[in-house]
Enzyme design. Sequence first.
Site, PDB file in Angstrom:
ATOM      1  N   ARG A 153      76.738  82.915  74.137  1.00 41.99           N
ATOM      2  CA  ARG A 153      77.040  84.240  73.583  1.00 41.99           C
ATOM      3  C   ARG A 153      75.819  85.162  73.595  1.00 41.99           C
ATOM      4  O   ARG A 153      75.887  86.301  74.038  1.00 41.99           O
ATOM      5  CB  ARG A 153      77.529  84.101  72.137  1.00 41.99           C
ATOM      6  N   ILE A 154      74.691  84.640  73.074  1.00 40.82           N
ATOM      7  CA  ILE A 154      73.495  85.485  72.952  1.00 40.82           C
ATOM      8  C   ILE A 154      72.819  85.678  74.316  1.00 40.82           C
ATOM      9  O   ILE A 154      72.486  86.796  74.704  1.00 40.82           O
ATOM     10  CB  ILE A 154      72.509  84.880  71.923  1.00 40.82           C
ATOM     11  N   ASP A 173      71.815  76.942  82.855  1.00 38.85           N
ATOM     12  CA  ASP A 173      72.774  76.475  81.859  1.00 38.85           C
ATOM     13  C   ASP A 173      73.690  75.494  82.580  1.00 38.85           C
ATOM     14  O   ASP A 173      73.963  75.673  83.780  1.00 38.85           O
ATOM     15  CB  ASP A 173      73.591  77.662  81.300  1.00 38.85           C
ATOM     16  N   THR A 231      63.935  83.076  70.338  1.00 35.92           N
ATOM     17  CA  THR A 231      64.696  83.512  69.156  1.00 35.92           C
ATOM     18  C   THR A 231      65.716  82.432  68.784  1.00 35.92           C
ATOM     19  O   THR A 231      66.627  82.700  68.001  1.00 35.92           O
ATOM     20  CB  THR A 231      65.454  84.835  69.423  1.00 35.92           C
ATOM     21  N   SER A 232      65.566  81.225  69.373  1.00 39.57           N
ATOM     22  CA  SER A 232      66.605  80.202  69.139  1.00 39.57           C
ATOM     23  C   SER A 232      66.234  79.233  68.020  1.00 39.57           C
ATOM     24  O   SER A 232      66.710  79.383  66.904  1.00 39.57           O
ATOM     25  CB  SER A 232      66.912  79.460  70.436  1.00 39.57           C
ATOM     26  N   ARG A 233      65.420  78.247  68.330  1.00 36.42           N
ATOM     27  CA  ARG A 233      64.952  77.316  67.302  1.00 36.42           C
ATOM     28  C   ARG A 233      63.514  76.945  67.605  1.00 36.42           C
ATOM     29  O   ARG A 233      63.145  76.731  68.758  1.00 36.42           O
ATOM     30  CB  ARG A 233      65.824  76.036  67.274  1.00 36.42           C
ATOM     31  N   ASP A 257      60.638  84.375  67.009  1.00 35.06           N
ATOM     32  CA  ASP A 257      61.361  84.678  65.766  1.00 35.06           C
ATOM     33  C   ASP A 257      61.621  83.390  64.999  1.00 35.06           C
ATOM     34  O   ASP A 257      62.156  83.416  63.897  1.00 35.06           O
ATOM     35  CB  ASP A 257      62.689  85.386  66.078  1.00 35.06           C
ATOM     36  N   GLU A 262      58.907  76.235  60.341  1.00 36.98           N
ATOM     37  CA  GLU A 262      59.189  77.459  59.578  1.00 36.98           C
ATOM     38  C   GLU A 262      59.740  77.189  58.176  1.00 36.98           C
ATOM     39  O   GLU A 262      59.637  78.044  57.299  1.00 36.98           O
ATOM     40  CB  GLU A 262      60.158  78.364  60.356  1.00 36.98           C
ATOM     41  N   HIS A 294      62.308  84.792  61.487  1.00 34.19           N
ATOM     42  CA  HIS A 294      63.747  84.477  61.621  1.00 34.19           C
ATOM     43  C   HIS A 294      64.614  85.659  61.155  1.00 34.19           C
ATOM     44  O   HIS A 294      65.504  85.500  60.322  1.00 34.19           O
ATOM     45  CB  HIS A 294      64.095  83.204  60.837  1.00 34.19           C
TER      46      HIS A 294
HETATM   47  P1  NAI Z   1      76.097  79.341  72.369  1.00 27.67           P
HETATM   48  O1  NAI Z   1      76.569  77.991  71.977  1.00 27.67           O
HETATM   49  O2  NAI Z   1      77.081  80.436  72.588  1.00 27.67           O
HETATM   50  O3  NAI Z   1      75.218  79.232  73.708  1.00 27.67           O
HETATM   51  C1  NAI Z   1      74.244  78.254  73.911  1.00 27.67           C
HETATM   52  C2  NAI Z   1      74.180  77.990  75.408  1.00 27.67           C
HETATM   53  O4  NAI Z   1      73.116  77.086  75.648  1.00 27.67           O
HETATM   54  C3  NAI Z   1      75.464  77.336  75.957  1.00 27.67           C
HETATM   55  O5  NAI Z   1      75.937  78.073  77.066  1.00 27.67           O
HETATM   56  C4  NAI Z   1      75.009  75.943  76.353  1.00 27.67           C
HETATM   57  O6  NAI Z   1      75.702  75.435  77.484  1.00 27.67           O
HETATM   58  C5  NAI Z   1      73.535  76.202  76.666  1.00 27.67           C
HETATM   59  N1  NAI Z   1      72.710  75.010  76.686  1.00 27.67           N
HETATM   60  C6  NAI Z   1      72.817  73.884  75.932  1.00 27.67           C
HETATM   61  N2  NAI Z   1      71.864  73.003  76.297  1.00 27.67           N
HETATM   62  C7  NAI Z   1      71.138  73.595  77.276  1.00 27.67           C
HETATM   63  C8  NAI Z   1      70.028  73.181  78.069  1.00 27.67           C
HETATM   64  N3  NAI Z   1      69.470  71.968  77.913  1.00 27.67           N
HETATM   65  N4  NAI Z   1      69.562  74.045  78.996  1.00 27.67           N
HETATM   66  C9  NAI Z   1      70.119  75.264  79.175  1.00 27.67           C
HETATM   67  N5  NAI Z   1      71.181  75.690  78.472  1.00 27.67           N
HETATM   68  C10 NAI Z   1      71.667  74.860  77.534  1.00 27.67           C
HETATM   69  O7  NAI Z   1      75.026  79.747  71.278  1.00 27.67           O
HETATM   70  P2  NAI Z   1      74.530  81.212  70.891  1.00 27.67           P
HETATM   71  O8  NAI Z   1      75.415  81.800  69.874  1.00 27.67           O
HETATM   72  O9  NAI Z   1      74.245  81.968  72.151  1.00 27.67           O
HETATM   73  O10 NAI Z   1      73.139  80.873  70.162  1.00 27.67           O
HETATM   74  C11 NAI Z   1      72.015  80.342  70.855  1.00 27.67           C
HETATM   75  C12 NAI Z   1      71.007  79.870  69.849  1.00 27.67           C
HETATM   76  O11 NAI Z   1      70.473  80.997  69.151  1.00 27.67           O
HETATM   77  C13 NAI Z   1      71.604  79.005  68.721  1.00 27.67           C
HETATM   78  O12 NAI Z   1      71.642  77.670  69.080  1.00 27.67           O
HETATM   79  C14 NAI Z   1      70.681  79.236  67.563  1.00 27.67           C
HETATM   80  O13 NAI Z   1      69.723  78.201  67.568  1.00 27.67           O
HETATM   81  C15 NAI Z   1      69.987  80.553  67.904  1.00 27.67           C
HETATM   82  N6  NAI Z   1      70.250  81.598  66.900  1.00 27.67           N
HETATM   83  C16 NAI Z   1      69.166  82.218  66.344  1.00 27.67           C
HETATM   84  C17 NAI Z   1      69.336  83.223  65.416  1.00 27.67           C
HETATM   85  C18 NAI Z   1      68.168  83.967  64.843  1.00 27.67           C
HETATM   86  O14 NAI Z   1      68.340  84.741  63.883  1.00 27.67           O
HETATM   87  N7  NAI Z   1      66.964  83.805  65.354  1.00 27.67           N
HETATM   88  C19 NAI Z   1      70.681  83.611  64.974  1.00 27.67           C
HETATM   89  C20 NAI Z   1      71.760  82.944  65.669  1.00 27.67           C
HETATM   90  C21 NAI Z   1      71.534  81.956  66.580  1.00 27.67           C
END
Ligand code: NAI
Length: 335
Positions: A153-154, A173, A231-233, A257, A262, A294
């Site tokens: 999504r992001i 991906d 911005t992920s983890r 972020d 953290e 964050h």
């Molecule tokens: P999502 O589940 O829609 O997309 C994650 C993508 O990563 C999927 O397409 C998946 O196939 C792919 N993926 C999984 N393992 C992988 C790998 N080894 N190599 C490459 N791609 C891989 O998740 P979304 O909503 O896009 O969120 C992504 C991350 O953003 C979340 O996991 C969360 O950790 C982080 N996040 C951070 C926030 C913040 O405030 N900083 C807020 C919301 C989410």
Amino acid sequence: MKVAVFSTKSYDREYLDKYLQEKHTVEYFESALKQRTVGLTNGFDAVCVFVNDTLDAEVIKRISENGVRLIVLRCAGFNNVDLEAAREYGMRVLRVPAYSPHAVAEHAVALIMTLNRKTHKAYNRVREGNFSIERLTGFELSGKTVGVIGTGRIGKIFAEIMRGFGCQIIAHDAYINADLEKQGVQYMDMETVFKQSDILSLHCPLTPETHHMINAESLLKMKKGVMLINTSRGKLIDTNAAIQSLKDGHLGYMGLDVYEQEEALFFKDLSEIIIRDDKIARLMTFHNVLITAHQAYFTDNALDQIAKTTCKNIDDFCAGSIQKENEVTAERVLG
Ligand code: NAI
């Protein structure tokens, strides 16, 4: 239902009250849920937690003994929940899979623009009457290669925004997004994305496979001067390796972020406390590192969406009609 909300900030309460207050008995705790605070869950049916609460096997065992049957996450990531333990104790785990993917994607772009055009420095200089532009040189994004790890999504929205800047987008991906491919995004293996990117942005979840995906070895594969955005983890990056690479002048910029450790820092005002974490202290000394605590998700839309979905998750649980895409289970994650 009696719900114990942990890691509460004033803004959480403001938005959650709107949806939860009428239907459920809610108690707000400022502290995080962890082994030391687990006693607070006595007599509650559900716990409502955020990214830095620790729901390890011991905490899950004890909340189960205290009568809790439901864990509701006010976030998308669930790496802080031991899903095997949740399965063992019959605990359902519900999350907010998407609240505002635009918020996070746009924040990643904000980090890139700030690091590149040094607007944070310009702001301070001008306020002090210093109108010199010496050492504020940036680079044009148009024509640069941007690597996106994870086009969910992001990552998808981020890729689309960066295309708008005239960047060439390459991605990795396991699942290819046909719509992005149609827009000219090229999928390739992770190593090639590392090698070719001028800017690399991480948008995949934290899993055992992605833990420390950015390490000494992968950093060496990248171009000298690369800009790394996370911005992920935090644990996607081996912080020690990133610090060494910054010291060596290989990693050119880093925008974070999220940060590996953290939990002890973010969301707290520590301005009058000695920071004991030497890694973040070292990171803060680099002129080419930008850290936000964050806040990528932190928009009015996102807070409202989080509160609304959290309340719906609790209502659905009470009605016995859980929305499958909001539930996380060990089966679905671990196979
Ligand atoms: P999502 O589940 O829609 O997309 C994650 C993508 O990563 C999927 O397409 C998946 O196939 C792919 N993926 C999984 N393992 C992988 C790998 N080894 N190599 C490459 N791609 C891989 O998740 P979304 O909503 O896009 O969120 C992504 C991350 O953003 C979340 O996991 C969360 O950790 C982080 N996040 C951070 C926030 C913040 O405030 N900083 C807020 C919301 C989410």
